[in-house]
Scaffold this active site. Sequence first.
Site, PDB file in Angstrom:
ATOM      1  N   LYS A 152       0.832  -1.198   0.000  1.00 26.35           N
ATOM      2  CA  LYS A 152       0.000   0.000   0.000  1.00 26.35           C
ATOM      3  C   LYS A 152       0.880   1.267   0.000  1.00 26.35           C
ATOM      4  CE  LYS A 152      -3.681  -2.427   2.529  1.00 26.35           C
ATOM      5  NZ  LYS A 152      -4.566  -2.411   3.724  1.00 26.35           N
TER       6      LYS A 152
ATOM      7  N   TYR B 192     -12.007  -2.932  -2.944  1.00 27.65           N
ATOM      8  CA  TYR B 192     -12.531  -2.994  -1.576  1.00 27.65           C
ATOM      9  C   TYR B 192     -14.061  -2.982  -1.538  1.00 27.65           C
ATOM     10  CZ  TYR B 192      -7.973  -2.630   0.717  1.00 27.65           C
ATOM     11  OH  TYR B 192      -6.706  -2.878   1.186  1.00 27.65           O
TER      12      TYR B 192
ATOM     13  N   PHE C 236     -15.170   2.990   7.559  1.00 25.73           N
ATOM     14  CA  PHE C 236     -13.796   3.337   7.173  1.00 25.73           C
ATOM     15  C   PHE C 236     -13.579   3.335   5.656  1.00 25.73           C
ATOM     16  CE2 PHE C 236     -13.746  -1.273   8.180  1.00 25.73           C
ATOM     17  CZ  PHE C 236     -13.302  -1.800   6.969  1.00 25.73           C
TER      18      PHE C 236
ATOM     19  N   ARG D 214      -0.888 -14.611   4.046  1.00 28.37           N
ATOM     20  CA  ARG D 214      -1.644 -13.962   5.119  1.00 28.37           C
ATOM     21  C   ARG D 214      -0.888 -14.067   6.443  1.00 28.37           C
ATOM     22  NH1 ARG D 214      -6.261 -10.751   4.246  1.00 28.37           N
ATOM     23  NH2 ARG D 214      -7.096 -11.546   6.188  1.00 28.37           N
TER      24      ARG D 214
ATOM     25  N   THR E  89      -4.774  -7.884  10.841  1.00 28.07           N
ATOM     26  CA  THR E  89      -5.166  -6.620  10.207  1.00 28.07           C
ATOM     27  C   THR E  89      -4.669  -5.405  10.987  1.00 28.07           C
ATOM     28  OG1 THR E  89      -7.137  -7.705   9.324  1.00 28.07           O
ATOM     29  CG2 THR E  89      -7.156  -5.294   9.364  1.00 28.07           C
TER      30      THR E  89
ATOM     31  N   ARG F   2       3.181  -6.689   9.169  1.00 26.42           N
ATOM     32  CA  ARG F   2       2.461  -5.651   9.923  1.00 26.42           C
ATOM     33  C   ARG F   2       2.957  -5.554  11.358  1.00 26.42           C
ATOM     34  NH1 ARG F   2      -3.464  -7.412   7.539  1.00 26.42           N
ATOM     35  NH2 ARG F   2      -3.499  -6.055   5.695  1.00 26.42           N
TER      36      ARG F   2
ATOM     37  N   ASN G  65      -1.684  -0.152   7.394  1.00 24.81           N
ATOM     38  CA  ASN G  65      -1.151  -1.487   7.689  1.00 24.81           C
ATOM     39  C   ASN G  65      -0.354  -2.097   6.543  1.00 24.81           C
ATOM     40  OD1 ASN G  65      -3.199  -2.244   6.014  1.00 24.81           O
ATOM     41  ND2 ASN G  65      -4.331  -3.458   7.512  1.00 24.81           N
TER      42      ASN G  65
ATOM     43  N   HIS H 117      -1.597  -5.553   1.473  1.00 25.57           N
ATOM     44  CA  HIS H 117      -2.829  -6.328   1.274  1.00 25.57           C
ATOM     45  C   HIS H 117      -2.470  -7.715   0.763  1.00 25.57           C
ATOM     46  CE1 HIS H 117      -6.769  -7.603  -0.202  1.00 25.57           C
ATOM     47  NE2 HIS H 117      -6.115  -8.046  -1.263  1.00 25.57           N
TER      48      HIS H 117
ATOM     49  N   GLU I 167      -9.087 -10.997  -7.575  1.00 27.61           N
ATOM     50  CA  GLU I 167      -8.188  -9.841  -7.448  1.00 27.61           C
ATOM     51  C   GLU I 167      -7.078  -9.868  -8.503  1.00 27.61           C
ATOM     52  OE1 GLU I 167      -9.097  -9.251  -2.675  1.00 27.61           O
ATOM     53  OE2 GLU I 167      -7.094  -9.895  -3.274  1.00 27.61           O
TER      54      GLU I 167
HETATM   55  P1  DAT Z   1      -7.194  -7.349   5.764  1.00 28.59           P
HETATM   56  O1  DAT Z   1      -6.461  -6.284   4.986  1.00 28.59           O
HETATM   57  O2  DAT Z   1      -6.355  -7.888   6.895  1.00 28.59           O
HETATM   58  O3  DAT Z   1      -7.758  -8.437   4.872  1.00 28.59           O
HETATM   59  P2  DAT Z   1      -9.939  -6.367   6.019  1.00 28.59           P
HETATM   60  O4  DAT Z   1     -10.231  -7.058   4.721  1.00 28.59           O
HETATM   61  O5  DAT Z   1     -10.824  -6.655   7.174  1.00 28.59           O
HETATM   62  O6  DAT Z   1      -8.428  -6.643   6.486  1.00 28.59           O
HETATM   63  O7  DAT Z   1      -9.971  -4.795   5.792  1.00 28.59           O
HETATM   64  C1  DAT Z   1      -9.393  -4.232   4.625  1.00 28.59           C
HETATM   65  C2  DAT Z   1      -8.604  -3.019   5.004  1.00 28.59           C
HETATM   66  O8  DAT Z   1      -9.485  -2.020   5.528  1.00 28.59           O
HETATM   67  C3  DAT Z   1      -7.580  -3.238   6.117  1.00 28.59           C
HETATM   68  O9  DAT Z   1      -6.375  -3.760   5.626  1.00 28.59           O
HETATM   69  C4  DAT Z   1      -7.441  -1.873   6.698  1.00 28.59           C
HETATM   70  C5  DAT Z   1      -8.827  -1.276   6.542  1.00 28.59           C
HETATM   71  N1  DAT Z   1      -9.580  -1.436   7.779  1.00 28.59           N
HETATM   72  C6  DAT Z   1     -10.163  -2.554   8.249  1.00 28.59           C
HETATM   73  N2  DAT Z   1     -10.762  -2.348   9.415  1.00 28.59           N
HETATM   74  C7  DAT Z   1     -10.565  -1.033   9.699  1.00 28.59           C
HETATM   75  C8  DAT Z   1     -10.935  -0.182  10.770  1.00 28.59           C
HETATM   76  N3  DAT Z   1     -11.654  -0.630  11.807  1.00 28.59           N
HETATM   77  N4  DAT Z   1     -10.533   1.104  10.718  1.00 28.59           N
HETATM   78  C9  DAT Z   1      -9.821   1.578   9.692  1.00 28.59           C
HETATM   79  N5  DAT Z   1      -9.432   0.831   8.633  1.00 28.59           N
HETATM   80  C10 DAT Z   1      -9.799  -0.452   8.641  1.00 28.59           C
HETATM   81 MG    MG Z   2      -9.307  -8.398   3.487  1.00 29.48          MG
END
Ligand code: DAT
Ligand code: MG
Length: 149
Positions: free
Chosen positions: A9, A49, A57, A85, A91, A102, A112, A115, A126
């Site tokens: 990212k 996304y 968010f 992963r 996350t 991370r 973070n 991805h 994807e």
């Molecule tokens: P991951 O990237 O571990 O698969 P995710 O799919 O739940 O996590 O969420 C996608 C992205 O969205 C994550 O990398 C960061 C952002 N995100 C998730 N939860 C969040 C939150 N509570 N506040 C801010 N950003 C968030």
């Molecule tokens: Mg995800």
Amino acid sequence: MERTFIAIKPDGVQRQIIGEIIRRFESKGFTLVGLKIMQVSRELAEQHYAVHKERPFFPGLVNFIISAPLVAMVWEGEGVIASARKLIGATNPLTAEPGTIRGDFGVSVGRNLIHGSDAPETAAEEIKLWFKDEELVSWQPASTPWLYE
Ligand code: DAT
Ligand code: MG
């Protein structure tokens, strides 16, 4: 062989840990089959996304993803989707284990760093969303016989 989509990212690019992240995947034994640095469009970020579009968010996440260049990659190997992963970590970087990307480099969920696709179906979707077929290279590193029996 399995393939997964990985993106460094904008925060990972700005913090100049592209090499460190690629090194971790290479050292593990995975094979890089697609790589590009790109300025992501809002449309692509929203598509990527889409599953989170109702979350509070989401707008901030999309703005962050398009705020600066990102590195898109496809990595290949046995079990690479789940293993990536694990290399990436939880996350929230504050709770991600040390030794994960991370866990070692981040302090907040909105920054973070990386991805990784979370399942075979999302990996296939994807990869198709981010790469054209001709941007992916099928090759076998010389180390392969020393990685797999
Ligand atoms: P991951 O990237 O571990 O698969 P995710 O799919 O739940 O996590 O969420 C996608 C992205 O969205 C994550 O990398 C960061 C952002 N995100 C998730 N939860 C969040 C939150 N509570 N506040 C801010 N950003 C968030
Ligand atoms: Mg995800």
